[in-house]
Design an enzyme around this catalytic site. Structure first.
Site, PDB file in Angstrom:
ATOM      1  N   HIS A  43      -7.636  49.806  77.297  1.00 18.13           N
ATOM      2  CA  HIS A  43      -6.903  49.692  78.553  1.00 18.13           C
ATOM      3  C   HIS A  43      -7.724  50.387  79.628  1.00 18.13           C
ATOM      4  O   HIS A  43      -7.778  51.610  79.680  1.00 18.13           O
ATOM      5  CB  HIS A  43      -5.509  50.333  78.410  1.00 18.13           C
ATOM      6  CG  HIS A  43      -4.551  49.876  79.461  1.00 18.13           C
ATOM      7  ND1 HIS A  43      -3.342  50.485  79.696  1.00 18.13           N
ATOM      8  CD2 HIS A  43      -4.618  48.854  80.353  1.00 18.13           C
ATOM      9  CE1 HIS A  43      -2.708  49.855  80.673  1.00 18.13           C
ATOM     10  NE2 HIS A  43      -3.472  48.871  81.087  1.00 18.13           N
ATOM     11  N   GLU A  92      -8.128  39.443  79.069  1.00 17.46           N
ATOM     12  CA  GLU A  92      -8.125  40.167  80.347  1.00 17.46           C
ATOM     13  C   GLU A  92      -9.573  40.596  80.517  1.00 17.46           C
ATOM     14  O   GLU A  92     -10.007  41.629  79.999  1.00 17.46           O
ATOM     15  CB  GLU A  92      -7.172  41.358  80.250  1.00 17.46           C
ATOM     16  CG  GLU A  92      -6.895  42.057  81.546  1.00 17.46           C
ATOM     17  CD  GLU A  92      -5.971  41.281  82.477  1.00 17.46           C
ATOM     18  OE1 GLU A  92      -6.165  41.405  83.688  1.00 17.46           O
ATOM     19  OE2 GLU A  92      -5.081  40.568  81.983  1.00 17.46           O
ATOM     20  N   GLU A 113      -3.081  39.625  73.511  1.00 15.66           N
ATOM     21  CA  GLU A 113      -3.848  40.009  74.696  1.00 15.66           C
ATOM     22  C   GLU A 113      -5.019  40.891  74.293  1.00 15.66           C
ATOM     23  O   GLU A 113      -4.877  41.810  73.480  1.00 15.66           O
ATOM     24  CB  GLU A 113      -2.956  40.755  75.698  1.00 15.66           C
ATOM     25  CG  GLU A 113      -3.685  41.031  76.998  1.00 15.66           C
ATOM     26  CD  GLU A 113      -2.802  41.660  78.062  1.00 15.66           C
ATOM     27  OE1 GLU A 113      -3.156  41.561  79.240  1.00 15.66           O
ATOM     28  OE2 GLU A 113      -1.769  42.264  77.711  1.00 15.66           O
ATOM     29  N   ASP A 123      -7.972  43.078  76.242  1.00 13.24           N
ATOM     30  CA  ASP A 123      -8.585  43.637  77.457  1.00 13.24           C
ATOM     31  C   ASP A 123     -10.054  43.922  77.169  1.00 13.24           C
ATOM     32  O   ASP A 123     -10.369  44.804  76.362  1.00 13.24           O
ATOM     33  CB  ASP A 123      -7.887  44.959  77.829  1.00 13.24           C
ATOM     34  CG  ASP A 123      -6.799  44.752  78.853  1.00 13.24           C
ATOM     35  OD1 ASP A 123      -6.316  43.614  78.970  1.00 13.24           O
ATOM     36  OD2 ASP A 123      -6.411  45.732  79.516  1.00 13.24           O
ATOM     37  N   HIS A 148       1.908  42.007  74.610  1.00 11.82           N
ATOM     38  CA  HIS A 148       1.209  42.584  75.762  1.00 11.82           C
ATOM     39  C   HIS A 148       0.348  43.747  75.274  1.00 11.82           C
ATOM     40  O   HIS A 148       0.795  44.554  74.472  1.00 11.82           O
ATOM     41  CB  HIS A 148       2.238  43.090  76.785  1.00 11.82           C
ATOM     42  CG  HIS A 148       1.644  43.849  77.926  1.00 11.82           C
ATOM     43  ND1 HIS A 148       1.798  45.223  78.078  1.00 11.82           N
ATOM     44  CD2 HIS A 148       0.885  43.448  78.977  1.00 11.82           C
ATOM     45  CE1 HIS A 148       1.179  45.608  79.179  1.00 11.82           C
ATOM     46  NE2 HIS A 148       0.609  44.564  79.742  1.00 11.82           N
ATOM     47  N   ASN A 149      -0.911  43.814  75.775  1.00  9.68           N
ATOM     48  CA  ASN A 149      -1.826  44.898  75.356  1.00  9.68           C
ATOM     49  C   ASN A 149      -1.722  45.140  73.847  1.00  9.68           C
ATOM     50  O   ASN A 149      -1.433  46.254  73.392  1.00  9.68           O
ATOM     51  CB  ASN A 149      -1.511  46.185  76.132  1.00  9.68           C
ATOM     52  CG  ASN A 149      -1.963  46.093  77.591  1.00  9.68           C
ATOM     53  OD1 ASN A 149      -2.574  45.117  78.002  1.00  9.68           O
ATOM     54  ND2 ASN A 149      -1.653  47.117  78.370  1.00  9.68           N
TER      55      ASN A 149
END
Length: 629
Positions: A207, A241, A192, A194, A162-163
């Site tokens: 983020h 994302e 991931e 973003d 995640h991230n």
């Protein structure tokens, strides 16, 4: 060999360490320092050859190994081949033993040439064998890919982060390429990214709406390209994302194609696919996971055409994770029947056009949309909706709060969903400190992509690292049959009538050069061991040894723990060593986690790892393992 080092008289601590290295004796410098000090009788910082021999025996000649050796040695001096073969059969459960295996072990580990020539093994050879990788707890046959890799992607647990770009917290911490590199090196297969609009038409990764630093998108994917297949040959999924404008989405598409070339999957493997391809069929491929407009057939028809400036629009239902958490905190849980009524009511409202959620319009560049093949992101509405409408190449992302609610209320339906569709679970938004949830509860219902913050040490990452040791650390683990069967009745929350349990016995014998307490001015610690099973709720249990005071070098417990494990296919076992009795609580010294069914039987060494996941060799536990189904 040792005498030559003493030709000038006595030797220092530094020379002692080099000599132990030369003799292939693994050591912890802190422990050797205090043992050296205890044996330096004249306190001059130098020792004689006799004092060195004593230090050598303290480190290399462990009492528990001497006891085992003497049990099988006829003269307490040597093991004949037949003695070693007997030990390997009776204690190590090597059932297909023959003289050549015993002979190979002697040839490999016996350091004294004349003993080796006589096809015998001295205690020196035996202790080297017992300290080798062949006697580790993790069965080395699982160190390579051994599972069937030709099932559809949805049949596998997939190591997911995640991230991935963050190496600290979610609000002000730095974004760093190291996040991607280290995750890939650990076997992570779903990363991931973003993506946001950057200056000079260059998309950036960070983020959003926080003070985390920014990376160029093209720099991120170049790093991924370099490290994608170092640890594993199996496909890497880039979960985008995507917050970029259509023009910068086109830049992303160009970057992906120019960087990955033929490795980027941009077309179906078959003309008319109706199921997901396998990890085997997708070896060395990069898959893009993102929103997609239109069908796979339409994507194929556009192959080779100029897509510049082409933009599609779609509506997305928006439900914040924060709302889910607030709803979860309200009132009692809903019954299954009531939940069914709510789902049917929701379907009816949709049918007549009554909105259920806030809606937002998304603009997606066709060039990027067409790079999404088998991993299209689709908003999860309900299991009922998915059964009726979800396509085989559509996957869902569900926040941990909603997912936890679903697995408590509708575990079997959740499993039926994950037999068909890839489901990704991600941490709730309130985890600003990058903390993690326990991934085990979501593996129990077959969720393929349980995404964790890889930068945050602790129990969840210990479980992640331990689970994915299996199948050669490839990042893909075939789910048990009861999580793949579309007619399964399995429910992890209920007692199982037809399970195939195992009885597991662990004899905790001793500790080997355990890390001393950080609070100790010497090499001491008040050591205790916790043995914990993590799996379905009925299998969760832990047992703890007594405390051995002021001994981190060679504590002896000789305690036996017994566990009955109902669903061993999902169970992990975790060994934690602590320093007990501090006012501020117990001090973590080291741990090791692995799947229960990947354990060797017999006398085994448990290597310990730090909180950050670094090896603490030679620190380990010495145990005896036995289990039966």
């Amino acid at each position: 060999m040792v005498r030559e080092d003493f030709k000038c008289g006595k030797i220092t601590l530094e020379k002692t360490l080099k000599l132990l290295e030369k003799l292939d004796i693994r050591y912890n410098t802190v422990h050797v320092k205090y043992i050296f000090k205890d044996n330096d009788r004249l306190k001059q910082g130098r020792i004689t050859i006799e004092e060195f021999r004593k230090i050598y025996r303290i480190i290399a000649h462990r009492e528990e190994i001497i006891e085992i050796f003497n049990t099988y040695s006829e003269n307490r001096k040597f093991l004949f081949e037949k003695n070693l073969a007997q030990f390997l059969t009776q204690e190590q459960y090597i059932l297909d033993i023959n003289k050549s295996i015993a002979s190979e072990i002697i040839q490999k580990y016996e350091p004294i040439e004349e003993v080796k020539q006589a096809h015998q093994m001295s205690f020196e050879g035996f202790t080297r064998y017992m300290d080798s990788s062949e006697c580790l707890l993790f069965n080395n046959k699982y160190e390579s890919v051994y599972q069937d890799m030709t099932h559809p992607l949805s049949d596998y647990f997939i190591s997911s982060s995640h991230n991935t770009y963050l190496i600290s917290d979610q609000l002000v911490g730095p974004s760093d390429l190291w996040g991607y590199v280290s995750a890939l090196v650990k076997g992570c297969r779903c990363l991931e990214i973003d993506c946001w609009d950057g200056s000079q038409n260059e998309p950036v990764v960070y983020h959003g709406y926080t003070f985390t630093s920014k990376l160029l998108f093209k720099t991120v994917i170049r790093a991924i390209h370099k490290y994608a297949f170092i640890t594993s040959d199996y496909p890497v999924v880039l979960s985008l994302e995507n917050h970029c404008s259509p023009s910068q989405q086109e830049v992303m598409a160009d970057n992906l194609q120019s960087t990955f070339g033929d490795a980027l999957l941009s077309d179906t493997l078959d003309d008319f696919p109706d199921k997901l391809p396998s990890p085997e069929a997708l070896k060395f491929k990069i898959l893009v996971r993102n929103k997609k407009i239109g069908t796979l057939r339409e994507t194929r028809e556009r192959r080779g055409s100029d897509k510049h400036g082409q933009v599609e629009e779609c509506e997305e239902e928006e439900e914040a994770e924060q709302e889910e958490e607030e709803n979860e905190a309200k009132g009692p849980e809903l019954s299954d029947a009531f939940q069914d009524d709510l789902e049917k009511e929701a379907e009816s409202k949709r049918a007549v056009g009554i909105p259920l959620f806030k809606k937002k319009k998304l603009k997606i560049a066709t060039a990027l949309s067409d790079l999404v093949i088998y991993t299209k992101v689709e908003k999860f509405r309900s299991f009922h909706h998915s059964r009726l409408y979800q396509q085989f190449n559509e996957s869902n992302s569900i926040g941990e709060s909603q997912a936890r609610k679903l697995l408590k209320l509708r575990a079997n339906e959740f499993i039926l969903h994950t037999t068909k569709f890839i489901t990704r679970i991600y941490p709730k938004a309130t985890r600003a400190d990058s903390s993690n949830f326990n991934p085990q509860e979501f593996w129990n219902v077959g969720c393929q992509m349980v995404a964790l913050n890889f930068q945050t040490p602790g129990l969840p990452m210990d479980l992640q690292n331990g689970k994915f040791l299996d199948n050669g650390g490839s990042g893909y683990i075939l789910k048990p049959h009861f999580l793949r069967n579309s007619k399964t009745k399995f429910n992890p929350n209920k007692a199982l009538m037809d399970s195939n349990p195992i009885i597991l016995m662990i004899r905790l014998i001793s500790g080997i050069q355990l890390p001393p307490s950080y609070h100790s001015s010497s090499n001491k610690a008040d050591t205790s061991v916790i043995v914990e099973i993590l799996g379905v709720p009925n299998d969760q249990m832990k047992q703890q040894s007594r405390v051995i005071k002021k001994n981190a070098f060679s504590p002896r417990w000789n305690e036996t723990f017994t566990f009955i494990i109902q669903v061993p296919e999902l169970a992990l076992i975790r060994f934690v060593v602590e320093n007990q009795g501090l006012i501020s609580g117990n001090e973590f010294l080291g741990q090791y986690t692995l799947p229960v069914l990947c354990m060797n039987k017999g006398y085994r060494r448990v290597p310990l790892f730090s909180k950050m996941g670094e090896s603490l060799e030679p620190a380990s536990l010495f145990i005896y393992v036995w289990y039966v189904r």
